[in-house]
Motif scaffolding. Sequence first.
Motif, PDB file in Angstrom:
ATOM      1  N   MET A 109      23.604 -35.805 -56.771  1.00  0.00           N
ATOM      2  CA  MET A 109      23.054 -36.895 -57.566  1.00  0.00           C
ATOM      3  C   MET A 109      23.546 -38.237 -57.019  1.00  0.00           C
ATOM      4  O   MET A 109      24.633 -38.321 -56.435  1.00  0.00           O
ATOM      5  CB  MET A 109      23.481 -36.753 -59.030  1.00  0.00           C
ATOM      6  N   VAL A 110      22.746 -39.267 -57.202  1.00  0.00           N
ATOM      7  CA  VAL A 110      23.170 -40.613 -56.808  1.00  0.00           C
ATOM      8  C   VAL A 110      24.347 -41.021 -57.682  1.00  0.00           C
ATOM      9  O   VAL A 110      24.264 -40.980 -58.914  1.00  0.00           O
ATOM     10  CB  VAL A 110      22.017 -41.616 -56.968  1.00  0.00           C
ATOM     11  N   THR A 268      23.344 -56.066 -58.045  1.00  0.00           N
ATOM     12  CA  THR A 268      22.138 -55.271 -57.844  1.00  0.00           C
ATOM     13  C   THR A 268      22.106 -54.706 -56.436  1.00  0.00           C
ATOM     14  O   THR A 268      22.480 -55.371 -55.461  1.00  0.00           O
ATOM     15  CB  THR A 268      20.870 -56.115 -58.095  1.00  0.00           C
ATOM     16  N   ASP A 269      21.703 -53.434 -56.356  1.00  0.00           N
ATOM     17  CA  ASP A 269      21.388 -52.803 -55.078  1.00  0.00           C
ATOM     18  C   ASP A 269      19.871 -52.735 -54.973  1.00  0.00           C
ATOM     19  O   ASP A 269      19.154 -53.327 -55.783  1.00  0.00           O
ATOM     20  CB  ASP A 269      22.009 -51.412 -55.007  1.00  0.00           C
ATOM     21  N   LYS A 270      19.400 -52.000 -53.990  1.00  0.00           N
ATOM     22  CA  LYS A 270      17.952 -51.897 -53.824  1.00  0.00           C
ATOM     23  C   LYS A 270      17.305 -51.250 -55.044  1.00  0.00           C
ATOM     24  O   LYS A 270      16.308 -51.748 -55.567  1.00  0.00           O
ATOM     25  CB  LYS A 270      17.633 -51.087 -52.570  1.00  0.00           C
ATOM     26  N   TYR A 271      17.891 -50.159 -55.511  1.00  0.00           N
ATOM     27  CA  TYR A 271      17.301 -49.428 -56.625  1.00  0.00           C
ATOM     28  C   TYR A 271      18.180 -49.379 -57.879  1.00  0.00           C
ATOM     29  O   TYR A 271      17.694 -49.015 -58.946  1.00  0.00           O
ATOM     30  CB  TYR A 271      17.008 -47.977 -56.207  1.00  0.00           C
ATOM     31  N   TRP A 272      19.459 -49.719 -57.764  1.00  0.00           N
ATOM     32  CA  TRP A 272      20.392 -49.546 -58.872  1.00  0.00           C
ATOM     33  C   TRP A 272      21.000 -50.891 -59.261  1.00  0.00           C
ATOM     34  O   TRP A 272      20.999 -51.852 -58.481  1.00  0.00           O
ATOM     35  CB  TRP A 272      21.502 -48.556 -58.504  1.00  0.00           C
ATOM     36  N   MET A 273      21.586 -50.949 -60.454  1.00  0.00           N
ATOM     37  CA  MET A 273      22.146 -52.208 -60.918  1.00  0.00           C
ATOM     38  C   MET A 273      23.232 -51.945 -61.962  1.00  0.00           C
ATOM     39  O   MET A 273      23.144 -50.997 -62.745  1.00  0.00           O
ATOM     40  CB  MET A 273      21.051 -53.091 -61.521  1.00  0.00           C
ATOM     41  N   THR A 274      24.254 -52.798 -61.963  1.00  0.00           N
ATOM     42  CA  THR A 274      25.309 -52.768 -62.978  1.00  0.00           C
ATOM     43  C   THR A 274      25.466 -54.198 -63.497  1.00  0.00           C
ATOM     44  O   THR A 274      25.842 -55.084 -62.732  1.00  0.00           O
ATOM     45  CB  THR A 274      26.632 -52.264 -62.381  1.00  0.00           C
ATOM     46  N   GLY A 323      22.568 -48.330 -64.159  1.00  0.00           N
ATOM     47  CA  GLY A 323      21.594 -47.289 -63.868  1.00  0.00           C
ATOM     48  C   GLY A 323      20.516 -47.730 -62.910  1.00  0.00           C
ATOM     49  O   GLY A 323      20.682 -48.678 -62.124  1.00  0.00           O
ATOM     50  N   ALA A 324      19.383 -47.045 -62.983  1.00  0.00           N
ATOM     51  CA  ALA A 324      18.252 -47.287 -62.092  1.00  0.00           C
ATOM     52  C   ALA A 324      17.396 -48.440 -62.614  1.00  0.00           C
ATOM     53  O   ALA A 324      17.212 -48.586 -63.822  1.00  0.00           O
ATOM     54  CB  ALA A 324      17.407 -46.019 -61.967  1.00  0.00           C
ATOM     55  N   LYS A 325      16.849 -49.217 -61.690  1.00  0.00           N
ATOM     56  CA  LYS A 325      16.009 -50.360 -62.073  1.00  0.00           C
ATOM     57  C   LYS A 325      14.568 -49.904 -62.321  1.00  0.00           C
ATOM     58  O   LYS A 325      13.643 -50.299 -61.621  1.00  0.00           O
ATOM     59  CB  LYS A 325      16.075 -51.445 -60.994  1.00  0.00           C
ATOM     60  N   GLU A 326      14.419 -49.077 -63.337  1.00  0.00           N
ATOM     61  CA  GLU A 326      13.091 -48.606 -63.731  1.00  0.00           C
ATOM     62  C   GLU A 326      12.370 -49.711 -64.490  1.00  0.00           C
ATOM     63  O   GLU A 326      12.889 -50.260 -65.458  1.00  0.00           O
ATOM     64  CB  GLU A 326      13.222 -47.364 -64.617  1.00  0.00           C
ATOM     65  N   TRP A 327      11.170 -50.000 -64.050  1.00  0.00           N
ATOM     66  CA  TRP A 327      10.398 -51.109 -64.613  1.00  0.00           C
ATOM     67  C   TRP A 327      10.186 -50.941 -66.115  1.00  0.00           C
ATOM     68  O   TRP A 327      10.444 -51.867 -66.887  1.00  0.00           O
ATOM     69  CB  TRP A 327       9.059 -51.209 -63.896  1.00  0.00           C
ATOM     70  N   ALA A 328       9.747 -49.777 -66.548  1.00  0.00           N
ATOM     71  CA  ALA A 328       9.457 -49.559 -67.967  1.00  0.00           C
ATOM     72  C   ALA A 328      10.728 -49.645 -68.806  1.00  0.00           C
ATOM     73  O   ALA A 328      10.722 -50.205 -69.914  1.00  0.00           O
ATOM     74  CB  ALA A 328       8.782 -48.201 -68.167  1.00  0.00           C
ATOM     75  N   THR A 329      11.836 -49.112 -68.288  1.00  0.00           N
ATOM     76  CA  THR A 329      13.099 -49.137 -69.022  1.00  0.00           C
ATOM     77  C   THR A 329      13.619 -50.556 -69.179  1.00  0.00           C
ATOM     78  O   THR A 329      14.013 -50.975 -70.275  1.00  0.00           O
ATOM     79  CB  THR A 329      14.137 -48.264 -68.291  1.00  0.00           C
ATOM     80  N   ASP A 344      13.351 -59.764 -64.558  1.00  0.00           N
ATOM     81  CA  ASP A 344      13.530 -60.460 -63.284  1.00  0.00           C
ATOM     82  C   ASP A 344      14.745 -59.959 -62.515  1.00  0.00           C
ATOM     83  O   ASP A 344      15.008 -60.430 -61.401  1.00  0.00           O
ATOM     84  CB  ASP A 344      13.651 -61.969 -63.517  1.00  0.00           C
ATOM     85  N   SER A 345      15.484 -59.017 -63.089  1.00  0.00           N
ATOM     86  CA  SER A 345      16.557 -58.383 -62.320  1.00  0.00           C
ATOM     87  C   SER A 345      15.972 -57.525 -61.198  1.00  0.00           C
ATOM     88  O   SER A 345      16.659 -57.226 -60.219  1.00  0.00           O
ATOM     89  CB  SER A 345      17.439 -57.531 -63.231  1.00  0.00           C
ATOM     90  N   ILE A 346      14.715 -57.124 -61.337  1.00  0.00           N
ATOM     91  CA  ILE A 346      13.988 -56.482 -60.231  1.00  0.00           C
ATOM     92  C   ILE A 346      13.575 -57.583 -59.258  1.00  0.00           C
ATOM     93  O   ILE A 346      13.088 -58.635 -59.660  1.00  0.00           O
ATOM     94  CB  ILE A 346      12.756 -55.716 -60.753  1.00  0.00           C
ATOM     95  N   ASP A 347      13.771 -57.347 -57.992  1.00  0.00           N
ATOM     96  CA  ASP A 347      13.535 -58.386 -56.984  1.00  0.00           C
ATOM     97  C   ASP A 347      12.046 -58.500 -56.673  1.00  0.00           C
ATOM     98  O   ASP A 347      11.533 -57.827 -55.774  1.00  0.00           O
ATOM     99  CB  ASP A 347      14.335 -58.039 -55.722  1.00  0.00           C
ATOM    100  N   TRP A 348      11.354 -59.394 -57.395  1.00  0.00           N
ATOM    101  CA  TRP A 348       9.902 -59.550 -57.220  1.00  0.00           C
ATOM    102  C   TRP A 348       9.552 -60.446 -56.041  1.00  0.00           C
ATOM    103  O   TRP A 348       8.407 -60.438 -55.581  1.00  0.00           O
ATOM    104  CB  TRP A 348       9.274 -60.116 -58.498  1.00  0.00           C
ATOM    105  N   GLY A 349      10.492 -61.243 -55.547  1.00  0.00           N
ATOM    106  CA  GLY A 349      10.263 -62.029 -54.344  1.00  0.00           C
ATOM    107  C   GLY A 349       9.491 -63.318 -54.573  1.00  0.00           C
ATOM    108  O   GLY A 349       9.218 -63.728 -55.696  1.00  0.00           O
TER     109      GLY A 349
END
Length: 608
Positions: A109-110, A268-274, A323-329, A344-349
Amino acid sequence: MEDQNKNLLLATLLSFLVILVWFVLFPPEDVPVDPNAPAAVTQTEQAPAAPAAAADGAATTAEAEPLPEAPRLTVDTPALTGSISLLGGRIDDLSLKSYRETLDPASPMVRLLSPVGEAHPYYAVFGWGPGTGLTADDVPGARTEWRVTGGGTLAPDAPVTLQWQNTKGMTFTREISVDDKFMFTVKDTVQNAGSAAVSLFPYGIVARHGQPAGLQNFFVLHEGMVSRTDGTLTEQNYDDLMELPVIEREAAQAEVVDATTDGWIGFTDKYWMTTLIPEQGIPFTAVTKYVPSADIYQTETRKPVAELAAGGSVTSTVRLFAGAKEWATIRAYEKDLGIAGFIDSIDWGWFFFLTKPIFAVLHWLNAAIGNMGLAIIALTFVLKLLVLPLAYKSYVSMAKMKELQPELEALKERAGEDKQKMQREMMQLYKDKKVNPAAGCLPILIQIPIFFALYKVIFVTIELRHAPFFGWLKDLSAPDPSSIFNLFGLLPWDAPVQGSVMALVFIGILPILLGITMWLQQKLNPQPTDPVQQQVFAWMPWIFMFMLGGFASGLVVYWITNNIITFSQQYLIMRSHGHKPDVFGNIKSGFKKKEPVPVADKSKKARK
């Protein structure tokens, strides 16, 4: 003949220049290394530093001593597994149940968070800073050993309660709860049974020892600190944190920002965040810090100093997303918990005004269809439908340009070497025929921002990670794993490793389909009159075939679908205006000496 050789050489050099620039801007991903692995090995421990106003100027520095062993509480939720150390009550051992390191279901597991003493320390710790009437020994910190007073395993609807008492009659109680996704809630209460009033302040820390392993340093992706304070989003990479101003009192380099209404801060990492999330609507201080002596990156939230009278109590609550940067979550947390701008914690650019709606539609299509590859194809149809009015005008202009091709060739013969005469008569011909030669560029201009927006969506959103399509395409976020090298799996040896030079040369099925569809589409377009331009354009489909070969297969699926739709639209629109494009004639002529290719004009005027 000599001029033709020079032109061919020039076209080849230009083509390789395009490839070179492209790979500088969009280097291939380093697939073998997990870009989301925790930080590099360090054995240091950072104790929290207090704000000067709250700690009478006192500050602490990084420590290089290993932590003593301490009891642990189990964390077990539908999404998370791990443990909490009673030393500091720190959340420092966390893995994500739904995500594996590789496509192999049996792979580990990650792991998001790791304690000090293991290979990659990365953790969250909470405590109280001393104010008037207190010292550092009177408040719980990173090395305080708590005792359990309620609960044994942390799970949804099953919080745990920790307690610690000092020698001045003060009792500190900490309740930690978690939901079924990735959100922890830490509720700290202090009761003062002593005889004197005191002051103190609560804080939260996310600390990362060293930079993450496999850090990509890719300009299209942000990895590092991300925060929002009073509506302002801030992103700083790890190199930026190393350039923060030195604060002697903190024995570190730090940046301090006061927030009055809302905010959050973390890594933030590519897919995960704390991420630490204080109570919204209450002022707090956001701190970004780097400790050079210990190579520790740190984000903090500090709340204002609280005055605690004898016999009184005070409570502070802070949330931790891990956890994971799931859009819906994340969107649900923003809406249900009132965390402003959390999406906006997801990197939309840079093209966020395109990436956000494009991903929303893609997410909806994937939920409706049940296959992300088919969702990408459906999204391509939606996008092409939206730009159809502009594309229609462009294709009509291309049809007219195609009709003028014999006249342009005749003009070229008459003008000979007189370039100015050629240009002048061409402009007059366009004016007489009411043709805009630049209109054919509209589809390309429209596609550029859409392409980059979709590239961003496929590259950074976790919903594309390990998303299968059909057959050999098991991960749409990775390049096509098939290869000419082993005849797409027919020969008994492995294909080159993805991301290697060999993989860029021995491309797979999808890149080849991309080149073919681009080449077919090109056969519908008017040919440039300049021989050099003709040769450059002739090379472009095959250049792009190799350039995009190392890109995410989901992006190549989009581009192939887009080419097929564009070819069909252009063909049908030209037919509707009485012009039957001689596609196969153009293909045949491509293998012969370049000569004017007549257009089969089926218009009423021609039949008369």
